[in-house]
Write a protein that holds these residues in place. Structure first.
Motif, PDB file in Angstrom:
ATOM      1  N   GLU A 229       0.827  -1.208   0.000  1.00 30.25           N
ATOM      2  CA  GLU A 229       0.000   0.000   0.000  1.00 30.25           C
ATOM      3  C   GLU A 229       0.865   1.263   0.000  1.00 30.25           C
ATOM      4  O   GLU A 229       0.457   2.314  -0.504  1.00 30.25           O
ATOM      5  CB  GLU A 229      -0.975  -0.002   1.184  1.00 30.25           C
ATOM      6  N   LEU A 230       2.085   1.155   0.551  1.00 27.33           N
ATOM      7  CA  LEU A 230       3.019   2.282   0.528  1.00 27.33           C
ATOM      8  C   LEU A 230       3.603   2.448  -0.872  1.00 27.33           C
ATOM      9  O   LEU A 230       3.701   3.553  -1.394  1.00 27.33           O
ATOM     10  CB  LEU A 230       4.168   2.059   1.523  1.00 27.33           C
ATOM     11  N   LEU A 231       3.960   1.326  -1.485  1.00 28.00           N
ATOM     12  CA  LEU A 231       4.529   1.350  -2.836  1.00 28.00           C
ATOM     13  C   LEU A 231       3.553   1.962  -3.832  1.00 28.00           C
ATOM     14  O   LEU A 231       3.953   2.681  -4.744  1.00 28.00           O
ATOM     15  CB  LEU A 231       4.811  -0.083  -3.316  1.00 28.00           C
ATOM     16  N   LEU A 232       2.271   1.635  -3.659  1.00 27.75           N
ATOM     17  CA  LEU A 232       1.241   2.125  -4.584  1.00 27.75           C
ATOM     18  C   LEU A 232       0.807   3.549  -4.274  1.00 27.75           C
ATOM     19  O   LEU A 232       0.036   4.137  -5.019  1.00 27.75           O
ATOM     20  CB  LEU A 232       0.008   1.207  -4.543  1.00 27.75           C
ATOM     21  N   GLY A 233       1.291   4.084  -3.141  1.00 23.62           N
ATOM     22  CA  GLY A 233       0.908   5.451  -2.794  1.00 23.62           C
ATOM     23  C   GLY A 233      -0.486   5.565  -2.201  1.00 23.62           C
ATOM     24  O   GLY A 233      -1.025   6.664  -2.070  1.00 23.62           O
ATOM     25  N   ASP A 234      -1.099   4.425  -1.833  1.00 26.04           N
ATOM     26  CA  ASP A 234      -2.423   4.485  -1.205  1.00 26.04           C
ATOM     27  C   ASP A 234      -2.318   5.073   0.188  1.00 26.04           C
ATOM     28  O   ASP A 234      -3.281   5.625   0.719  1.00 26.04           O
ATOM     29  CB  ASP A 234      -3.024   3.076  -1.105  1.00 26.04           C
ATOM     30  N   VAL A 235      -1.169   4.932   0.785  1.00 25.34           N
ATOM     31  CA  VAL A 235      -0.931   5.407   2.145  1.00 25.34           C
ATOM     32  C   VAL A 235       0.353   6.240   2.125  1.00 25.34           C
ATOM     33  O   VAL A 235       1.336   5.836   1.523  1.00 25.34           O
ATOM     34  CB  VAL A 235      -0.751   4.196   3.095  1.00 25.34           C
ATOM     35  N   VAL A 236       0.324   7.414   2.756  1.00 27.58           N
ATOM     36  CA  VAL A 236       1.530   8.236   2.853  1.00 27.58           C
ATOM     37  C   VAL A 236       2.425   7.678   3.954  1.00 27.58           C
ATOM     38  O   VAL A 236       1.940   7.284   5.013  1.00 27.58           O
ATOM     39  CB  VAL A 236       1.178   9.702   3.185  1.00 27.58           C
TER      40      VAL A 236
END
Lengths: 419, 419
Positions: free
Chosen positions: B11-18
């Motif tokens: 989710e971090l890699l995809l930018g869904d979460v800062v």
């Protein structure tokens, strides 16, 4: 095409600034169907930047860098990347003129170090920066691409969503399409137990669960040439999931939260809502008000935190408070009904309970919560036991009460509509 | 000692979460005097995690990881790190019993995948997670240390600031002592302009500003052999800062926020508060209720989002609403006074305004807000213009109104006490 994101800046390393740039660039790349397997942050140090760049280009063909383009002595991104590509920095005379004009216009002294910003790698594609003085640029050679953007988010974002997006679209033949299913009432691990086969086996589309506060999201993502093709891949997976959860647990699609669903659904059904909150303390109404359009739906909320306020603001009878207490189904029902009637709404929602850590009695433990929903058809009250014996119980009990109340309101609006 | 930060999560890699975790861990390490030269993010992929871990341990002696400790099949941090250290995972029977107890108590089904969370690397130091079900752990061997913490920030932060901080302090012969000054009404860049000499030059103690929602914190941190020695270093710096901001901008010490200050100060002064919220929608009362002890101070809040509710719940006259409108100093004053009188409180606070994006008229723009504070001594109303023409204005205008209102309440309580 694989990409890596490399953010340059000592302020990032020290944690003085949160790295929002990485998330924004990542979202953009994901939407373009470009795989990203690594993010890095390095400081304003040429040796470490060079090493990180070399490692990134071993693993990927595209590296997107932010930061290090400014005028100060430690801004070294262009030099380092140009050196990797075997290029020199040359003066962009046109840009230098532009830059000088800029400083004259705002009557600021242009120091020598600013001239650095007009030095660009030879043969690069220059990216204009309408929000600042440091242009970005793209270098391409032997199948490797480096895209350099400024560090400050307000300068980086328009460049990313403008010329960088156009450039990358021209390099790719796929796009990603997503749909989100909103789930309430089942935990992430139970969802996984039920959907594990899809999550593990399906490569396109993929299925991923995301835990949110008090609820879950299931994201289905397809890679295809067009959005229509992507949707055609998504539909059967969506149907399959809906079949596996037939009991109303999936309350909506593509909502940010239960509260956005409330604003949307009640607006569509032409229903208004009035709340009466005790332990949730205004959290329900404030989460609804997060969404523009709330004013079509929310009349208001009587946050009656004290018993006195329950009686004086909301008219809950002293008799009820004395006989059953504030934390009782009787009090919850009266709160919901009174809020609805006083504010002239279609649906009334109330919460009353013990969030802790103090407030429990021998008969009423921490985590005991009553939630009531009142319409002209009648009042339903549910009793919950939300405590988990953990340090964050107070916050969790309040959040869980809000979500349960919201879910009950969605159901009530649906039922009211069908009468 | 050098450290690297390695955050695990697709989710971090995809930018869904800062990636706020990286910044928080980085700040902690900086405060402990530990150098950090790299941050990485990898997805839930064992091969890439292993490679990143090996690279990080080539460059540094301490690697702090977040994420990948949960129950789902793609949570693989413990296994991967244990393998690097040549350790097996073993069942922590005591923890398994505790975990089963949680699920029973909250009447939720414990699926098999949850059992994974009780499997810990042999010989590790287990770190309790009071906010979730996945414990953290520390592995140490041959001069290399890996610290593993959960991904969700609300679980990671207490672990970082609790047992991880203690562990790292024990590796150093100094202790760090901090004091926080709470600041309202001045922006971070103005603070920096005023205090730059201290921030840049002082090495011990150090001074760092932290932006919070609508307010700031100034943290003074001293490194010394004992806490007393640390406090002796801090005192003169604190005095100097108080001298530079003599106009009440520094509203307290060591508070988490203005709202904790309200609960503390009003309790101490024996004052009660009633709110009447329009645009803030319950956010003020819900932020006060975040703090145990709120029940001593907050009577309630009439969240009168619609004009009808202003009239029917709070008794604001139809005359006022017709003549001046809801967004006016007259309406704000009446809301604050009525809330105070109806709920029998010492202080009444009201907010009314236009959060946007819609709702503006030619005379009343987005960002126009009135905040009133009423006591038996009289009512004060302030008019604010909060819009910045930015995409996040709605949220920012609501938050800024809450903080301004809270600051006005603190002042009113102080004044009321001195009468």
């Amino acid at each position: 095409m694989n990409a890596e994101i490399l953010c340059v800046g000592t302020e990032l390393l020290l944690g003085d600034v949160v790295n929002t740039n990485a998330a924004e660039v990542a979202k953009e790349l994901a939407a373009l169907g470009i795989n990203v397997y690594h993010h890095e942050v390095v400081g304003d140090n040429p040796k470490r930047l060079k090493e990180s760049l070399e490692l990134s280009f071993k693993r990927a063909d595209l590296v997107i860098l932010t930061g290090g383009l400014g005028p100060t002595y430690d801004d070294l991104t262009k030099e380092t990347v140009a050196a990797y590509f075997g290029k020199e920095l040359v003066m962009d005379e046109e840009y230098l003129k532009l830059l000088k004009g800029f400083f004259e216009k705002s009557k600021r002294k242009m120091t020598d170090n600013n001239i650095k910003q007009a030095m660009m790698p030879e043969d690069c594609l220059v990216l204009e920066n309408p929000m600042g003085t440091a242009p970005g640029c793209i270098l391409e050679k032997d199948g490797k691409i480096a895209i350099m953007m400024p560090g400050p988010p307000r300068e980086m974002l328009p460049m990313l969503q403008g010329p960088v997006r156009e450039f990358l679209k021209s390099k790719s033949d796929c796009i990603l399409t997503s749909r989100v299913l909103n789930v309430y009432g089942i935990g992430e691990s139970s969802i996984e137990a039920e959907l594990k086969d899809i999550m593990v086996n399906y490569k396109n589309p993929t299925l991923a669960p995301y835990a949110k506060t008090g609820e879950c999201q299931l994201r289905i993502t397809a890679r295809a040439k067009t959005e229509e093709e992507g949707m055609r891949l998504i539909e059967p997976v969506k149907k399959e999931i809906l079949q596996r959860f037939p009991n109303g647990e999936i309350y909506g699609e593509n909502y940010e939260s239960l509260f956005e669903a409330i604003v949307d659904c009640l607006c569509e059904n032409n229903h208004t809502l009035a709340c009466a909150e005790s332990l949730t303390g205004g959290l329900i109404s404030s989460r609804i008000v997060d969404y523009p359009g709330a004013s079509k739906v929310l009349m208001g909320s009587a946050v009656v935190y004290s018993n006195e306020a329950k009686n004086k603001l909301l008219g809950v009878s002293e008799d009820t408070l004395k006989k059953f207490g504030a934390v009782s189904k009787e009090c919850a029902a009266e709160m919901a009904e009174n809020a609805r009637k006083i504010m002239g709404a279609d649906i009334g929602l109330s919460t009353t309970g013990i969030a802790g850590p103090s407030g429990a009695t021998d008969k009423k433990p921490v985590g005991l919560v009553y939630i009531a929903v009142s319409t002209e058809k009648g009042t339903a009250v549910e009793q919950l036991h939300l405590a988990r014996g953990r340090k964050d119980d107070r916050e969790m009990i309040r959040n869980a009460s809000c979500c349960k109340g919201a879910f009950m309101v969605l159901k009530a609006s649906k039922q009211l509509k069908s009468f």
